[in-house]
Design an enzyme around this catalytic site. Structure first.
Site, mmCIF file in Angstrom:
data_model
loop_
_atom_site.group_PDB
_atom_site.id
_atom_site.type_symbol
_atom_site.label_atom_id
_atom_site.label_comp_id
_atom_site.label_asym_id
_atom_site.label_seq_id
_atom_site.Cartn_x
_atom_site.Cartn_y
_atom_site.Cartn_z
ATOM 1 N N LYS A 268 0.844 -1.201 0.000
ATOM 2 C CA LYS A 268 0.000 0.000 0.000
ATOM 3 C C LYS A 268 0.876 1.247 0.000
ATOM 4 O O LYS A 268 1.509 1.566 0.999
ATOM 5 C CB LYS A 268 -0.944 0.053 1.214
ATOM 6 C CG LYS A 268 -2.012 1.142 1.000
ATOM 7 C CD LYS A 268 -2.655 1.647 2.275
ATOM 8 C CE LYS A 268 -1.895 2.758 2.947
ATOM 9 N NZ LYS A 268 -1.827 4.035 2.219
ATOM 10 N N GLY B 262 7.119 4.839 8.269
ATOM 11 C CA GLY B 262 6.321 6.057 8.400
ATOM 12 C C GLY B 262 6.515 6.666 9.772
ATOM 13 O O GLY B 262 7.571 6.510 10.393
ATOM 14 N N SER B 263 5.484 7.331 10.255
ATOM 15 C CA SER B 263 5.621 8.060 11.512
ATOM 16 C C SER B 263 5.598 7.116 12.713
ATOM 17 O O SER B 263 5.020 6.027 12.655
ATOM 18 C CB SER B 263 4.485 9.075 11.633
ATOM 19 O OG SER B 263 3.248 8.408 11.623
ATOM 20 N N THR B 264 6.217 7.541 13.777
ATOM 21 C CA THR B 264 6.286 6.722 14.989
ATOM 22 C C THR B 264 4.889 6.491 15.565
ATOM 23 O O THR B 264 4.580 5.384 16.016
ATOM 24 C CB THR B 264 7.241 7.379 16.008
ATOM 25 O OG1 THR B 264 8.570 7.280 15.477
ATOM 26 C CG2 THR B 264 7.218 6.674 17.356
ATOM 27 N N GLY C 291 3.253 3.882 13.548
ATOM 28 C CA GLY C 291 3.983 2.634 13.812
ATOM 29 C C GLY C 291 3.526 1.977 15.109
ATOM 30 O O GLY C 291 3.333 0.759 15.176
ATOM 31 N N GLU D 291 9.997 0.850 10.504
ATOM 32 C CA GLU D 291 11.026 1.879 10.272
ATOM 33 C C GLU D 291 10.345 3.212 10.523
ATOM 34 O O GLU D 291 9.498 3.630 9.734
ATOM 35 C CB GLU D 291 11.533 1.834 8.826
ATOM 36 C CG GLU D 291 12.232 0.562 8.425
ATOM 37 C CD GLU D 291 13.584 0.377 9.083
ATOM 38 O OE1 GLU D 291 14.111 1.355 9.665
ATOM 39 O OE2 GLU D 291 14.103 -0.743 9.030
ATOM 40 N N CYS E 229 13.752 10.329 6.940
ATOM 41 C CA CYS E 229 13.708 9.830 8.318
ATOM 42 C C CYS E 229 15.038 10.048 9.032
ATOM 43 O O CYS E 229 15.055 10.231 10.237
ATOM 44 C CB CYS E 229 13.279 8.369 8.351
ATOM 45 S SG CYS E 229 14.240 7.344 7.253
ATOM 46 N N GLU F 276 10.051 15.548 15.515
ATOM 47 C CA GLU F 276 10.417 15.395 14.107
ATOM 48 C C GLU F 276 9.616 16.408 13.287
ATOM 49 O O GLU F 276 8.391 16.334 13.240
ATOM 50 C CB GLU F 276 10.101 13.967 13.644
ATOM 51 C CG GLU F 276 10.532 13.713 12.219
ATOM 52 C CD GLU F 276 10.299 12.268 11.772
ATOM 53 O OE1 GLU F 276 9.195 11.739 11.991
ATOM 54 O OE2 GLU F 276 11.229 11.684 11.185
HETATM 55 P P1 NAP Z 1 2.005 8.164 8.211
HETATM 56 O O1 NAP Z 1 0.620 8.531 8.551
HETATM 57 O O2 NAP Z 1 2.841 7.424 9.187
HETATM 58 O O3 NAP Z 1 1.902 7.332 6.835
HETATM 59 C C1 NAP Z 1 2.735 6.287 6.409
HETATM 60 C C2 NAP Z 1 1.896 5.194 5.772
HETATM 61 O O4 NAP Z 1 1.074 4.549 6.765
HETATM 62 C C3 NAP Z 1 0.922 5.686 4.726
HETATM 63 O O5 NAP Z 1 0.827 4.727 3.690
HETATM 64 C C4 NAP Z 1 -0.357 5.800 5.522
HETATM 65 O O6 NAP Z 1 -1.533 5.842 4.762
HETATM 66 C C5 NAP Z 1 -0.284 4.575 6.367
HETATM 67 N N1 NAP Z 1 -1.152 4.595 7.549
HETATM 68 C C6 NAP Z 1 -1.589 5.676 8.251
HETATM 69 N N2 NAP Z 1 -2.362 5.286 9.279
HETATM 70 C C7 NAP Z 1 -2.430 3.930 9.231
HETATM 71 C C8 NAP Z 1 -3.081 2.951 10.021
HETATM 72 N N3 NAP Z 1 -3.814 3.274 11.083
HETATM 73 N N4 NAP Z 1 -2.950 1.644 9.684
HETATM 74 C C9 NAP Z 1 -2.215 1.293 8.623
HETATM 75 N N5 NAP Z 1 -1.559 2.173 7.834
HETATM 76 C C10 NAP Z 1 -1.670 3.483 8.136
HETATM 77 O O7 NAP Z 1 2.811 9.420 7.762
HETATM 78 P P2 NAP Z 1 2.167 10.780 7.193
HETATM 79 O O8 NAP Z 1 0.844 11.069 7.776
HETATM 80 O O9 NAP Z 1 2.209 10.656 5.744
HETATM 81 O O10 NAP Z 1 3.231 11.820 7.726
HETATM 82 C C11 NAP Z 1 3.141 12.319 9.055
HETATM 83 C C12 NAP Z 1 4.497 12.458 9.665
HETATM 84 O O11 NAP Z 1 5.129 11.183 9.721
HETATM 85 C C13 NAP Z 1 5.490 13.295 8.906
HETATM 86 O O12 NAP Z 1 5.334 14.633 9.110
HETATM 87 C C14 NAP Z 1 6.789 12.755 9.417
HETATM 88 O O13 NAP Z 1 7.134 13.346 10.631
HETATM 89 C C15 NAP Z 1 6.516 11.309 9.616
HETATM 90 N N6 NAP Z 1 6.981 10.470 8.499
HETATM 91 C C16 NAP Z 1 8.092 9.735 8.676
HETATM 92 C C17 NAP Z 1 8.570 8.956 7.641
HETATM 93 C C18 NAP Z 1 9.803 8.141 7.798
HETATM 94 O O14 NAP Z 1 10.353 7.685 6.803
HETATM 95 N N7 NAP Z 1 10.244 7.899 8.992
HETATM 96 C C19 NAP Z 1 7.925 8.941 6.418
HETATM 97 C C20 NAP Z 1 6.760 9.697 6.274
HETATM 98 C C21 NAP Z 1 6.317 10.442 7.323
HETATM 99 P P3 NAP Z 1 -2.003 7.281 4.208
HETATM 100 O O15 NAP Z 1 -1.333 7.343 2.917
HETATM 101 O O16 NAP Z 1 -3.469 7.236 4.088
HETATM 102 O O17 NAP Z 1 -1.549 8.318 5.176
#
Ligand code: NAP
Ligand code: MG
Length: 502
Positions: A200, A253-255, A258, A275, A309, A406
């Site tokens: 996904k 993705g985000s902590t 995670g 991660e 990240c 972050e």
């Molecule tokens: P995110 O919400 O953690 O999204 C990462 C992935 O997880 C996306 O595919 C997201 O779907 C999915 N997801 C979200 N909620 C989920 C759930 N309950 N169950 C299963 N999958 C789920 O990240 P974001 O909202 O895009 O970004 C928010 C913050 O996260 C950023 O500002 C940054 O601080 C951090 N971030 C960190 C990394 C990293 O590499 N460490 C990468 C991206 C973001 P959707 O596409 O619908 O959101």
């Protein structure tokens, strides 16, 4: 320090990109492009212009069921896991070759979808995605168990050995910052191990994942081995994470997400690798090559608009060189002046979304309110896209949100230190532990800091160097498990012990 005040327009898209963008919204399930069970769509924006450019499927619960069923039967009947590893390797290499053949188109799609400069995607994202697949393909034929002489049983009467088996159906959820690279980093070890999967992509950046599906079909993977679903994390992602027919979840993705995923995968005792986020330190010791270190510190935070990240978001420079390091970063900053992603001169593009722009500008405002001073940047240039100028904040303290959280934007906070133990302690004063950069010419200092800092990767005189053969992952709240290297395939394997009485 002044930066560009207005942003030029995003150049026109190529014919190839327009074809992908204009395609009918569908899902890739069981080796076919299929319609969703409902009509709901997700808008896809170009962050360089803020315009909606495409629509993709918002996968429904029924779509999720269909994809899991396809991956489940493809795993259970052994069409992939029982294929000779040489064949699995060959198909994976074919996929890598196809990605290579389409590199220019993929780099453009990534630039349009994520906002990163096409030139950067061309030299970083796409080649790195390809090498993840090439590297892991080699493991398909090199997975071995072991024999062990029994310890508490007589060796003449008992023979014991282990075999490695694929873990099963994997759900792989990736973020928007390196869309194709993250996707390939996830699918490569799963496929080499003999698993089947559902990928996904992030709602913001689905385009290269959809193009990847075309190439998966062309490479000759059996139906159902790779399934690609666009959809929201809170709906499709959550259903996938909880699904009883799924054996493993891999997430980047985000902590916060995670943590939720880890909880939600617990009832079914899924294998899980995470991660997550970071707040990585960049430490410049007094003996460092200050010019190089300042340039490196600038790249560490401004590369990919800081949406990395392992972004070097906390700078620690020794008191004796603090001013020259900051001056060096300010001098380097104009090179990172944001431009539209398809502008050939772009080194840094916009942020991925309006939401991300608000978030980053909100942090900068909070930093200023808390008493931080802006050394360079701090503003968002006028334009339709989501641009932020490269920003350096000084006069910060460890309590400020800009230091603790972050930001995920081109914003670095700069602090002074006096000695090695003090900076090691400050570097470790965070919930995260993903990476750390150390700039010094002294070998002993380097080793001491490498040992003291609690992070999954320590870089010496560089930052964010990543290689498919070297494990990558986080200490503390930056994650669980490792990707890449031999360790990267382990989470996709079970160990079976066979004990025979002779
Ligand atoms: P995110 O919400 O953690 O999204 C990462 C992935 O997880 C996306 O595919 C997201 O779907 C999915 N997801 C979200 N909620 C989920 C759930 N309950 N169950 C299963 N999958 C789920 O990240 P974001 O909202 O895009 O970004 C928010 C913050 O996260 C950023 O500002 C940054 O601080 C951090 N971030 C960190 C990394 C990293 O590499 N460490 C990468 C991206 C973001 P959707 O596409 O619908 O959101
Ligand atoms: Mg999200």
């Amino acid at each position: 320090m002044t930066q560009s005040a207005t942003i030029p327009a995003q150049p026109a898209y190529s014919e190839a990109a327009r074809k992908v963008i204009g395609r009918k919204p569908q899902l890739f399930i069981n080796g076919d492009w299929v319609d969703s069970s409902h009509d709901a769509l997700i808008e896809v924006e170009d962050p360089s212009s803020g315009k909606v450019i495409a629509h993709v499927v918002d996968a429904s619960g029924k779509d999720v069921e269909r994809a899991v069923a396809a991956a489940r039967s493809a795993f259970d009947d052994g069409r992939w896991s029982n294929m000779p590893p040489m064949e699995r390797e060959r198909i994976m290499i074919r996929l890598a070759d196809l990605l290579h053949d389409h590199a220019d188109e993929l780099a453009e799609l990534e630039a349009i979808d994520n906002g990163k400069p096409k030139g950067i995607a061309t030299v970083v994202d796409i080649p790195a995605a390809i090498s993840e697949i090439r590297y892991m393909a080699g493991w398909a034929g090199k997975l071995t168990g072991e024999t062990a002489a029994p310890y508490a049983m007589p060796g003449e009467q008992v023979f014991g050995y282990t075999v490695r088996e694929p873990v099963g159906v994997c759900v792989q959820i990736v973020p928007w910052n390196f869309p194709l690279l993250m996707a390939c980093q996830k699918i490569a070890p799963a496929l080499a191990a003999g698993c089947t999967l559902i990928l996904k992509p992030a709602e913001q950046t689905p385009l290269t994942a959809l193009r990847l599906a075309d190439l998966v079909a062309e490479a000759g993977f059996p139906a159902g081995v790779v399934n690609i679903l666009t959809g929201y994390g809170e709906t499709a992602g959550d259903l996938l994470v909880r699904h009883p027919d799924v054996d493993k979840v891999a997430f980047t993705g985000s902590t916060d997400v995670g943590k939720a995923i880890r909880r939600n995968a617990t009832d079914t005792m899924k294998r899980i690798t995470l991660e997550l986020g970071g707040k990585s330190p960049v430490i410049v010791m007094p003996d460092a090559d200050v010019k190089q270190a300042a340039k490196g510190a600038a790249s560490a935070i401004f590369f990919n608009s800081g949406q990395v990240c392992v972004a070097g978001s906390r700078l620690f420079a020794h008191r004796s060189i603090f001013d020259s390091v900051l001056e060096g970063i300010s001098t380097a900053a104009p090179r990172w002046t944001p431009r539209p992603a398809l502008d050939p001169a772009a080194q840094m593009g916009p942020l991925v979304s309006a939401e991300q722009l608000d978030r980053v500008m909100g942090y900068i405002a909070a930093g200023k309110r808390d008493g931080a001073s802006v050394v360079t940047g701090g503003d968002s240039p006028a334009g339709d896209g989501y641009f932020v100028n490269p920003t350096v904040l000084a006069d910060v303290n460890p309590q400020m949100s800009v230091v603790r959280e972050e930001i995920f934007g081109p914003v670095v906070v700069a602090q002074r230190f006096d000695d090695l133990d003090e900076v090691a302690k400050a570097a470790n004063d965070t919930a995260y532990g993903l990476g750390a950069g150390v700039w010094t010419r002294d070998l002993s200092t380097m080793h001491k800091l490498a040992s003291k800092i609690k992070a999954g990767t320590i870089w010496g005189n560089c930052h964010a160097a990543i290689d498919p053969a070297l494990p990558f992952g986080g200490y503390k709240q930056s994650g669980i498990g490792r990707e890449q290297g031999r360790q990267g395939i382990e989470p996709y394997l079970e160990t079976k012990t066979v004990i025979l009485q002779l």
